[in-house]
Design a protein around this motif. Sequence first.
Motif, PDB file in Angstrom:
ATOM      1  N   ASP A 105      -8.474  -5.761  -6.748  1.00 38.81           N
ATOM      2  CA  ASP A 105      -7.605  -6.789  -5.990  1.00 38.81           C
ATOM      3  C   ASP A 105      -7.435  -6.434  -4.603  1.00 38.81           C
ATOM      4  O   ASP A 105      -7.246  -5.073  -4.200  1.00 38.81           O
ATOM      5  CB  ASP A 105      -6.120  -6.525  -6.536  1.00 38.81           C
ATOM      6  N   VAL A 106      -7.376  -7.398  -3.813  1.00 37.28           N
ATOM      7  CA  VAL A 106      -7.765  -7.134  -2.347  1.00 37.28           C
ATOM      8  C   VAL A 106      -6.312  -7.404  -1.547  1.00 37.28           C
ATOM      9  O   VAL A 106      -6.148  -7.739  -0.319  1.00 37.28           O
ATOM     10  CB  VAL A 106      -9.010  -8.061  -1.786  1.00 37.28           C
ATOM     11  N   LYS A 107      -5.252  -7.721  -2.262  1.00 43.30           N
ATOM     12  CA  LYS A 107      -3.956  -7.803  -1.766  1.00 43.30           C
ATOM     13  C   LYS A 107      -3.718  -7.003  -0.711  1.00 43.30           C
ATOM     14  O   LYS A 107      -3.492  -5.956  -0.762  1.00 43.30           O
ATOM     15  CB  LYS A 107      -3.182  -7.912  -3.026  1.00 43.30           C
ATOM     16  N   ARG A 108      -3.040  -7.803   0.362  1.00 43.93           N
ATOM     17  CA  ARG A 108      -2.513  -6.966   1.452  1.00 43.93           C
ATOM     18  C   ARG A 108      -0.921  -6.616   1.190  1.00 43.93           C
ATOM     19  O   ARG A 108      -0.274  -7.253   0.474  1.00 43.93           O
ATOM     20  CB  ARG A 108      -2.596  -7.882   2.735  1.00 43.93           C
ATOM     21  N   LEU A 109      -0.328  -5.557   1.940  1.00 47.67           N
ATOM     22  CA  LEU A 109       0.949  -5.252   1.791  1.00 47.67           C
ATOM     23  C   LEU A 109       1.710  -5.014   3.042  1.00 47.67           C
ATOM     24  O   LEU A 109       2.497  -4.285   3.413  1.00 47.67           O
ATOM     25  CB  LEU A 109       1.001  -3.701   1.156  1.00 47.67           C
ATOM     26  N   ASP A 110       1.011  -5.986   4.030  1.00 47.02           N
ATOM     27  CA  ASP A 110       1.858  -6.094   5.529  1.00 47.02           C
ATOM     28  C   ASP A 110       3.278  -6.099   5.237  1.00 47.02           C
ATOM     29  O   ASP A 110       3.506  -7.311   4.483  1.00 47.02           O
ATOM     30  CB  ASP A 110       1.048  -6.942   6.468  1.00 47.02           C
ATOM     31  N   GLY A 111       4.030  -5.477   5.930  1.00 44.41           N
ATOM     32  CA  GLY A 111       5.442  -5.666   5.946  1.00 44.41           C
ATOM     33  C   GLY A 111       6.287  -5.027   4.760  1.00 44.41           C
ATOM     34  O   GLY A 111       7.373  -5.130   4.564  1.00 44.41           O
ATOM     35  N   LYS A 112       5.311  -4.209   3.775  1.00 42.47           N
ATOM     36  CA  LYS A 112       6.022  -3.761   2.852  1.00 42.47           C
ATOM     37  C   LYS A 112       6.376  -2.158   2.952  1.00 42.47           C
ATOM     38  O   LYS A 112       5.401  -1.503   3.702  1.00 42.47           O
ATOM     39  CB  LYS A 112       5.248  -3.800   1.417  1.00 42.47           C
ATOM     40  N   THR A 113       6.956  -1.536   2.498  1.00 39.29           N
ATOM     41  CA  THR A 113       7.421  -0.092   2.404  1.00 39.29           C
ATOM     42  C   THR A 113       7.312   0.507   1.121  1.00 39.29           C
ATOM     43  O   THR A 113       7.717   0.206   0.232  1.00 39.29           O
ATOM     44  CB  THR A 113       8.707   0.179   3.042  1.00 39.29           C
ATOM     45  N   VAL A 114       6.283   1.540   1.196  1.00 38.90           N
ATOM     46  CA  VAL A 114       5.926   2.351  -0.099  1.00 38.90           C
ATOM     47  C   VAL A 114       6.316   3.842  -0.001  1.00 38.90           C
ATOM     48  O   VAL A 114       6.342   4.337   1.068  1.00 38.90           O
ATOM     49  CB  VAL A 114       4.609   2.384  -0.068  1.00 38.90           C
ATOM     50  N   LEU A 115       7.138   4.196  -0.988  1.00 35.37           N
ATOM     51  CA  LEU A 115       7.603   5.604  -0.907  1.00 35.37           C
ATOM     52  C   LEU A 115       6.567   6.463  -2.093  1.00 35.37           C
ATOM     53  O   LEU A 115       6.750   5.670  -3.068  1.00 35.37           O
ATOM     54  CB  LEU A 115       8.950   5.902  -1.223  1.00 35.37           C
ATOM     55  N   ILE A 116       5.988   7.512  -1.908  1.00 27.20           N
ATOM     56  CA  ILE A 116       5.217   8.188  -2.701  1.00 27.20           C
ATOM     57  C   ILE A 116       5.638   9.593  -2.861  1.00 27.20           C
ATOM     58  O   ILE A 116       5.545  10.260  -1.991  1.00 27.20           O
ATOM     59  CB  ILE A 116       3.760   8.234  -2.396  1.00 27.20           C
ATOM     60  N   THR A 117       6.315  10.154  -3.975  1.00 26.51           N
ATOM     61  CA  THR A 117       6.303  11.597  -4.389  1.00 26.51           C
ATOM     62  C   THR A 117       5.165  12.478  -4.303  1.00 26.51           C
ATOM     63  O   THR A 117       4.204  11.782  -5.011  1.00 26.51           O
ATOM     64  CB  THR A 117       7.302  11.778  -5.155  1.00 26.51           C
ATOM     65  N   GLY A 118       5.236  13.458  -3.613  1.00 24.78           N
ATOM     66  CA  GLY A 118       4.046  14.376  -3.696  1.00 24.78           C
ATOM     67  C   GLY A 118       2.723  13.550  -3.080  1.00 24.78           C
ATOM     68  O   GLY A 118       1.461  13.841  -3.616  1.00 24.78           O
ATOM     69  N   GLY A 119       2.849  12.745  -2.017  1.00 26.18           N
ATOM     70  CA  GLY A 119       1.825  11.949  -1.475  1.00 26.18           C
ATOM     71  C   GLY A 119       1.051  13.046  -0.667  1.00 26.18           C
ATOM     72  O   GLY A 119      -0.006  12.280   0.224  1.00 26.18           O
ATOM     73  N   ASN A 120       1.184  14.326  -0.522  1.00 29.50           N
ATOM     74  CA  ASN A 120       0.559  15.022   0.411  1.00 29.50           C
ATOM     75  C   ASN A 120      -0.890  15.464  -0.123  1.00 29.50           C
ATOM     76  O   ASN A 120      -1.661  16.059   0.485  1.00 29.50           O
ATOM     77  CB  ASN A 120       1.412  16.445   0.898  1.00 29.50           C
ATOM     78  N   THR A 121      -1.075  15.321  -1.500  1.00 28.60           N
ATOM     79  CA  THR A 121      -2.302  15.934  -1.951  1.00 28.60           C
ATOM     80  C   THR A 121      -2.669  15.122  -3.322  1.00 28.60           C
ATOM     81  O   THR A 121      -2.014  14.145  -3.766  1.00 28.60           O
ATOM     82  CB  THR A 121      -2.189  17.348  -2.618  1.00 28.60           C
ATOM     83  N   GLY A 122      -4.106  15.267  -3.670  1.00 26.48           N
ATOM     84  CA  GLY A 122      -4.253  14.738  -5.050  1.00 26.48           C
ATOM     85  C   GLY A 122      -4.357  13.157  -5.301  1.00 26.48           C
ATOM     86  O   GLY A 122      -4.659  12.571  -3.822  1.00 26.48           O
ATOM     87  N   ILE A 123      -3.838  12.602  -6.323  1.00 25.67           N
ATOM     88  CA  ILE A 123      -3.709  11.223  -6.584  1.00 25.67           C
ATOM     89  C   ILE A 123      -2.855  10.561  -5.498  1.00 25.67           C
ATOM     90  O   ILE A 123      -3.155   9.308  -4.938  1.00 25.67           O
ATOM     91  CB  ILE A 123      -3.272  11.143  -8.035  1.00 25.67           C
ATOM     92  N   GLY A 124      -1.581  11.377  -5.358  1.00 28.22           N
ATOM     93  CA  GLY A 124      -0.692  10.769  -4.432  1.00 28.22           C
ATOM     94  C   GLY A 124      -1.208  10.485  -2.934  1.00 28.22           C
ATOM     95  O   GLY A 124      -0.932   9.321  -2.377  1.00 28.22           O
TER      96      GLY A 124
END
Length: 308
Positions: free
Chosen positions: A28-47
């Motif tokens: 899926d090539v959907k864009r996310l402009d204007g969206k806010t995403v919060l990812i826990t543990g986003g400093n490594t691995g899958i995150g």
Amino acid sequence: MYVLCTVIAALVCFLILKWMKRRRYCTDVKRLDGKTVLITGGNTGIGKETAVNLAMRGARVIIACRDVDKARKAVREIKARSHNVDVLYMELDLANMKCIREFCTSFLKKEKRLDILINNAGMPSVLDWTDDDFSMCFGVNHLGHFLLTNLLLGRLKECGSSRVITLTCDNYKYQKLDFQDLNYNLFPFFTYCRSKLANIYFTQELARITEGKGVTAYAVHPGYVQSNWTCHFSILFRIVMQVIMFMFFVSCEMGAQTVVHCAVSDSVTANNGGYFIDCQPAKLRPFAKDAGVAKKLWEASERLVRLA
């Protein structure tokens, strides 16, 4: 002749292993402009790989991490790889309920949107306890994310068409919950399995209570991934697991594909509360689809984290 046979056998083994590790990519090539995403543990691995992918789609990406130094380094890498400067970090310790509450208060003051919440951080099979005396696996993998999601649920509803994606694992099938001892911490692997089962029940009940309110929820098994989860164990164990992971596990980039799919694809909304593997809905064991157990766990979790 012996050398030739050895080479052919090695090549066959390599091809078999490669076939075993095949996975589907999110197309899926959907864009996310204007969206806010919060990812826990986003400093490594899958995150981190998820953060890179969603940042490339134009999203404002916030990674929530306990280690500030690693978070800063990850933010620089995510910005460089995605060519998106709208990436930042916030400090969060999921093993501390007070910290989670403070994080949510700060987040709600600073951020006006939350379109996608990805409950990615997790603890492996370790025999340890959180600051609030919960077993580390159950406390971080389930209760920490349970409290975080509930405290941010209002902002998710405000944005409409929001999504909550929680990473689980297919080893949920090896255990069932014991409501007489949800804080079970005798055998670490069993504790981990129970926490992953709790993630599935949590997703189902979240989908039920937010139905028609602009929020959908999905549980994702990313596959067995070559991440740094072994850092919590001995050097010998790490060495052995590195060999096993190289042979049989998939890359973090590939592991992130189903998470990204659930974050961007419009097709997943038909499976609200569903369990996904390899970018498609997957079947659960019958006991993992018990709505009564899911509701009971939700109510028990509310009491444990003192959620009014």
